[in-house]
Write a protein that holds these residues in place. Structure first.
Motif, short mmCIF file in Angstrom:
data_model
loop_
_atom_site.label_atom_id
_atom_site.label_comp_id
_atom_site.label_asym_id
_atom_site.label_seq_id
_atom_site.Cartn_x
_atom_site.Cartn_y
_atom_site.Cartn_z
N LYS A 27 2.65 -2.17 2.55
CA LYS A 27 2.72 -3.42 3.31
C LYS A 27 3.94 -3.42 4.22
O LYS A 27 3.87 -3.82 5.38
CB LYS A 27 2.78 -4.60 2.35
N LYS A 28 5.07 -2.95 3.70
CA LYS A 28 6.29 -2.88 4.52
C LYS A 28 6.15 -1.87 5.65
O LYS A 28 6.69 -2.07 6.73
CB LYS A 28 7.49 -2.50 3.65
N CYS A 30 3.57 -1.29 7.35
CA CYS A 30 2.71 -1.85 8.40
C CYS A 30 3.33 -3.03 9.13
O CYS A 30 2.66 -3.70 9.92
CB CYS A 30 1.37 -2.25 7.80
N THR A 31 4.61 -3.31 8.92
CA THR A 31 5.27 -4.40 9.64
C THR A 31 5.63 -3.96 11.05
O THR A 31 5.59 -2.78 11.38
CB THR A 31 6.55 -4.86 8.93
N ASN A 32 5.99 -4.92 11.89
CA ASN A 32 6.38 -4.61 13.27
C ASN A 32 7.86 -4.31 13.40
O ASN A 32 8.31 -3.90 14.48
CB ASN A 32 5.99 -5.75 14.20
N ASP A 33 8.63 -4.53 12.35
CA ASP A 33 10.06 -4.21 12.37
C ASP A 33 10.24 -2.73 12.04
O ASP A 33 9.95 -2.30 10.92
CB ASP A 33 10.81 -5.08 11.37
N ILE A 36 12.48 -1.72 8.88
CA ILE A 36 11.83 -1.90 7.57
C ILE A 36 10.75 -0.85 7.38
O ILE A 36 10.60 -0.27 6.29
CB ILE A 36 11.25 -3.33 7.46
N ALA A 37 9.99 -0.58 8.44
CA ALA A 37 8.90 0.39 8.35
C ALA A 37 9.44 1.80 8.07
O ALA A 37 8.89 2.54 7.25
CB ALA A 37 8.08 0.39 9.63
N THR A 66 4.32 1.19 15.91
CA THR A 66 5.49 1.17 15.02
C THR A 66 5.17 1.82 13.68
O THR A 66 5.95 2.62 13.17
CB THR A 66 5.95 -0.28 14.81
N SER A 67 4.01 1.48 13.13
CA SER A 67 3.62 2.04 11.83
C SER A 67 3.41 3.54 11.92
O SER A 67 3.79 4.29 11.02
CB SER A 67 2.33 1.38 11.34
#
Length: 144
Positions: A27-28, A30-33, A36-37, A66-67
């Motif tokens: 889940k992390k 797949c974030t846009n940040d 964190i990714a 991003t991912s």
């Protein structure tokens, strides 16, 4: 018989905990940040086969740029016996029709193949030598 049941329950708990951790990291990832990714991808790189499978799915699937970049980062962070498998996944990504996947794989493979970075120029700029000006004195003339 009770001993066998007691031994299997901690194992099931560990499996459930690891599955929960993998879901959370996915889940992390797949974030846009990107920070964190990338951190999630790095943590997944330590999870051997499970981490490799998740990173490969993200890289080759229909996910954000991003991912995919973070997944490529995680694949290039693989160590030990998983490194060869990660290189294979990245090389398969070169054949992908998705240009984001292809670009991420090209970048990751180029960074993995570099052995030495050209940091010599920047080191020379930072190490400027300051010369000290010294006074040159005349030698005393010999008396006759």
């Amino acid at each position: 018989m009770k001993l066998e049941e007691q031994k299997s329950t901690p194992k099931r708990q560990n499996d459930e905990e690891s599955i929960k951790a993998l879901k959370e990291l996915t889940k992390k990832l797949c974030t846009n940040d990107i920070t964190i990714a990338r951190l999630a991808a790095y943590n997944l790189s330590w999870m051997q086969e499970d981490g490799l499978a998740i990173l490969a799915n993200i890289l080759n699937g229909d996910f954000t740029r991003t991912s995919k970049k973070a997944a490529a980062y995680g694949l290039r962070s693989m160590k030990g016996r998983m490194r060869k498998l990660a290189i294979e996944v990245l090389q398969k990504g070169l054949k992908s029709r998705d240009r984001t996947t292809k670009a991420a794989c090209i970048k990751a493979l180029s960074l993995m193949n570099k052995t030495a970075t050209p940091k010599d120029d920047s080191d020379k700029k930072n190490q400027t030598v300051k010369h000290r000006i010294q006074e040159i004195r005349k030698k005393p003339e010999p008396e006759e």
